[in-house]
Scaffold this motif. Structure first.
Motif, PDB file in Angstrom:
ATOM      1  N   THR A  64       0.830  -1.206   0.000  1.00 52.76           N
ATOM      2  CA  THR A  64       0.000   0.000   0.000  1.00 52.76           C
ATOM      3  C   THR A  64       0.863   1.254   0.000  1.00 52.76           C
ATOM      4  O   THR A  64       0.606   2.207  -0.753  1.00 52.76           O
ATOM      5  N   GLN A  65       1.900   1.249   0.829  1.00 55.08           N
ATOM      6  CA  GLN A  65       2.801   2.400   0.883  1.00 55.08           C
ATOM      7  C   GLN A  65       3.514   2.612  -0.445  1.00 55.08           C
ATOM      8  O   GLN A  65       3.631   3.734  -0.935  1.00 55.08           O
ATOM      9  N   ARG A  66       3.990   1.522  -1.035  1.00 52.00           N
ATOM     10  CA  ARG A  66       4.699   1.612  -2.306  1.00 52.00           C
ATOM     11  C   ARG A  66       3.786   2.138  -3.413  1.00 52.00           C
ATOM     12  O   ARG A  66       4.193   2.971  -4.234  1.00 52.00           O
ATOM     13  N   ALA A  67       2.545   1.637  -3.437  1.00 53.62           N
ATOM     14  CA  ALA A  67       1.594   2.102  -4.446  1.00 53.62           C
ATOM     15  C   ALA A  67       1.311   3.594  -4.282  1.00 53.62           C
ATOM     16  O   ALA A  67       1.221   4.332  -5.278  1.00 53.62           O
ATOM     17  N   SER A  68       1.182   4.049  -3.042  1.00 51.36           N
ATOM     18  CA  SER A  68       0.935   5.477  -2.784  1.00 51.36           C
ATOM     19  C   SER A  68       2.126   6.311  -3.233  1.00 51.36           C
ATOM     20  O   SER A  68       1.950   7.388  -3.840  1.00 51.36           O
ATOM     21  N   LYS A  70       4.395   5.526  -5.520  1.00 57.31           N
ATOM     22  CA  LYS A  70       4.501   5.513  -6.974  1.00 57.31           C
ATOM     23  C   LYS A  70       3.453   6.429  -7.614  1.00 57.31           C
ATOM     24  O   LYS A  70       3.728   7.100  -8.615  1.00 57.31           O
ATOM     25  N   ALA A  71       2.259   6.466  -7.017  1.00 58.94           N
ATOM     26  CA  ALA A  71       1.222   7.361  -7.530  1.00 58.94           C
ATOM     27  C   ALA A  71       1.626   8.818  -7.346  1.00 58.94           C
ATOM     28  O   ALA A  71       1.404   9.659  -8.236  1.00 58.94           O
ATOM     29  N   ALA A  72       2.221   9.129  -6.189  1.00 60.87           N
ATOM     30  CA  ALA A  72       2.667  10.497  -5.927  1.00 60.87           C
ATOM     31  C   ALA A  72       3.777  10.895  -6.887  1.00 60.87           C
ATOM     32  O   ALA A  72       3.811  12.034  -7.386  1.00 60.87           O
ATOM     33  N   LEU A  73       4.681   9.970  -7.165  1.00 56.98           N
ATOM     34  CA  LEU A  73       5.763  10.263  -8.115  1.00 56.98           C
ATOM     35  C   LEU A  73       5.221  10.456  -9.524  1.00 56.98           C
ATOM     36  O   LEU A  73       5.690  11.329 -10.267  1.00 56.98           O
ATOM     37  N   ALA A  74       4.233   9.653  -9.901  1.00 60.60           N
ATOM     38  CA  ALA A  74       3.639   9.794 -11.234  1.00 60.60           C
ATOM     39  C   ALA A  74       2.947  11.150 -11.380  1.00 60.60           C
ATOM     40  O   ALA A  74       3.052  11.815 -12.419  1.00 60.60           O
ATOM     41  N   LEU A  75       2.238  11.579 -10.332  1.00 58.26           N
ATOM     42  CA  LEU A  75       1.585  12.881 -10.357  1.00 58.26           C
ATOM     43  C   LEU A  75       2.621  13.995 -10.444  1.00 58.26           C
ATOM     44  O   LEU A  75       2.444  14.959 -11.214  1.00 58.26           O
ATOM     45  N   GLU A  76       3.694  13.869  -9.685  1.00 61.10           N
ATOM     46  CA  GLU A  76       4.741  14.887  -9.711  1.00 61.10           C
ATOM     47  C   GLU A  76       5.406  14.948 -11.087  1.00 61.10           C
ATOM     48  O   GLU A  76       5.709  16.025 -11.601  1.00 61.10           O
ATOM     49  N   ASN A 129      12.488   8.959  -1.434  1.00 58.54           N
ATOM     50  CA  ASN A 129      13.689   8.691  -2.218  1.00 58.54           C
ATOM     51  C   ASN A 129      13.303   7.714  -3.320  1.00 58.54           C
ATOM     52  O   ASN A 129      13.017   6.550  -3.039  1.00 58.54           O
ATOM     53  N   PRO A 130      13.269   8.148  -4.584  1.00 58.81           N
ATOM     54  CA  PRO A 130      12.809   7.274  -5.671  1.00 58.81           C
ATOM     55  C   PRO A 130      13.643   6.002  -5.815  1.00 58.81           C
ATOM     56  O   PRO A 130      13.166   5.016  -6.375  1.00 58.81           O
ATOM     57  N   ASP A 131      14.886   6.027  -5.325  1.00 66.58           N
ATOM     58  CA  ASP A 131      15.762   4.864  -5.447  1.00 66.58           C
ATOM     59  C   ASP A 131      15.573   3.859  -4.315  1.00 66.58           C
ATOM     60  O   ASP A 131      16.159   2.783  -4.342  1.00 66.58           O
ATOM     61  N   GLU A 132      14.788   4.208  -3.309  1.00 71.15           N
ATOM     62  CA  GLU A 132      14.665   3.352  -2.140  1.00 71.15           C
ATOM     63  C   GLU A 132      13.207   3.025  -1.800  1.00 71.15           C
ATOM     64  O   GLU A 132      12.833   2.950  -0.636  1.00 71.15           O
ATOM     65  N   LEU A 133      12.385   2.840  -2.816  1.00 69.62           N
ATOM     66  CA  LEU A 133      11.022   2.400  -2.566  1.00 69.62           C
ATOM     67  C   LEU A 133      11.069   0.977  -2.012  1.00 69.62           C
ATOM     68  O   LEU A 133      11.743   0.107  -2.552  1.00 69.62           O
ATOM     69  N   MET A 134      10.352   0.750  -0.937  1.00 69.05           N
ATOM     70  CA  MET A 134      10.430  -0.549  -0.270  1.00 69.05           C
ATOM     71  C   MET A 134       9.801  -1.649  -1.115  1.00 69.05           C
ATOM     72  O   MET A 134       8.787  -1.434  -1.782  1.00 69.05           O
ATOM     73  N   ASN A 135      10.406  -2.811  -1.078  1.00 67.30           N
ATOM     74  CA  ASN A 135       9.900  -3.978  -1.788  1.00 67.30           C
ATOM     75  C   ASN A 135       9.024  -4.789  -0.830  1.00 67.30           C
ATOM     76  O   ASN A 135       9.504  -5.247   0.213  1.00 67.30           O
ATOM     77  N   PRO A 136       7.749  -4.989  -1.149  1.00 68.68           N
ATOM     78  CA  PRO A 136       6.861  -5.704  -0.216  1.00 68.68           C
ATOM     79  C   PRO A 136       7.291  -7.136   0.047  1.00 68.68           C
ATOM     80  O   PRO A 136       7.099  -7.656   1.149  1.00 68.68           O
ATOM     81  N   TRP A 137       7.887  -7.796  -0.953  1.00 71.63           N
ATOM     82  CA  TRP A 137       8.341  -9.167  -0.744  1.00 71.63           C
ATOM     83  C   TRP A 137       9.528  -9.211   0.214  1.00 71.63           C
ATOM     84  O   TRP A 137       9.617 -10.104   1.056  1.00 71.63           O
ATOM     85  N   HIS A 138      10.439  -8.262   0.068  1.00 75.27           N
ATOM     86  CA  HIS A 138      11.567  -8.193   1.001  1.00 75.27           C
ATOM     87  C   HIS A 138      11.067  -7.959   2.422  1.00 75.27           C
ATOM     88  O   HIS A 138      11.554  -8.576   3.381  1.00 75.27           O
TER      89      HIS A 138
END
Length: 223
Positions: A64-68, A70-76, A129-138
């Motif tokens: 959920t956090q990652r999706a939010s 990514k959506a914020a980055l896409a809007l920006e 930080n666009p380079d450090e989006l958390m991976n849900p599987w990790h």
């Protein structure tokens, strides 16, 4: 560095959850019965249920956090493409609000925009930080392993010793482990160590006392 510390702190807290929840379970069952097979079955069931629950919860949360993010980055990204001047003014205003003078904030905003506009807005405006989006599987695997590692301590402490030593060995082992995890979590979070350790130990001791009492009561009445 901060991301690694957050991961390490989350691992310590996950192990702490495994210690307390499994200790409460096996001590409670030990209050009702001394059968080693029953204790092992209950402990393993608690370990698997808890670790799977932690993993699933962490996966959902991070997804959920990652999706939010990514959506914020896409809007920006779209705003930077459609209204670059307004975004430059916004970035300069944000930098000025952080204490830079208007002229310095403007110059910094221009330089950051020329270098990587999206990264600048992500960090300053969104705190991402666009380079450090958390991976849900990790995150899920880390939670699963941390909880399992913590849960193994009370489980082994309960099933390995002889019948007369199981509960004392488990209680002592768990309290020592809670001192360690409380100390480590406090150090990682740069918070007072004594309070963290005391809260951890008291909470774990109370959980074991309550579950043992309930188990002993149910065992006495033959439930």
């Amino acid at each position: 560095m901060s991301t690694r510390l957050n991961w390490l702190r989350a691992a310590v807290l996950g192990a702490n959850d495994g210690i307390v929840s499994t200790a409460g379970l096996v001590v409670g069952v030990a209050g009702a019965t001394g059968d080693r097979g029953t204790l092992l079955t209950a402990g393993l069931a608690g370990l698997l249920a808890g670790s799977m629950s932690m993993a699933a919860g962490e996966y959902v949360s991070v997804s959920t956090q990652r999706a939010s993010e990514k959506a914020a980055l896409a809007l920006e990204r779209r705003e930077l493409r459609e209204q670059p001047d307004a975004e430059l003014d916004e970035l300069a205003g944000l930098l000025e609000a952080r204490g830079l003078s208007a002229s310095v904030a403007r110059e910094a905003a221009q330089q950051l925009t020329e270098k990587d506009a999206l990264r600048a807005h992500a960090r300053v405006e969104l705190g991402i930080n666009p380079d450090e989006l958390m991976n849900p599987w990790h995150a899920a695997w880390a939670s699963f392993l941390a909880f399992t590692a913590g849960a193994l301590l009370p489980l082994l402490a309960m099933v390995l010793p002889g019948a007369g030593w199981r509960v004392p060995v488990t209680v002592v082992s768990v309290l020592v482990a809670l001192v360690i995890t409380g100390w480590v979590s406090a150090r990682l979070g740069q918070s007072p160590v004594r309070g963290a350790v005391v809260r951890n130990v008291v909470g774990g001791a109370l959980a074991m006392a309550v579950t043992y009492g309930v188990g002993a009561l149910l065992g006495a009445v033959g439930v």
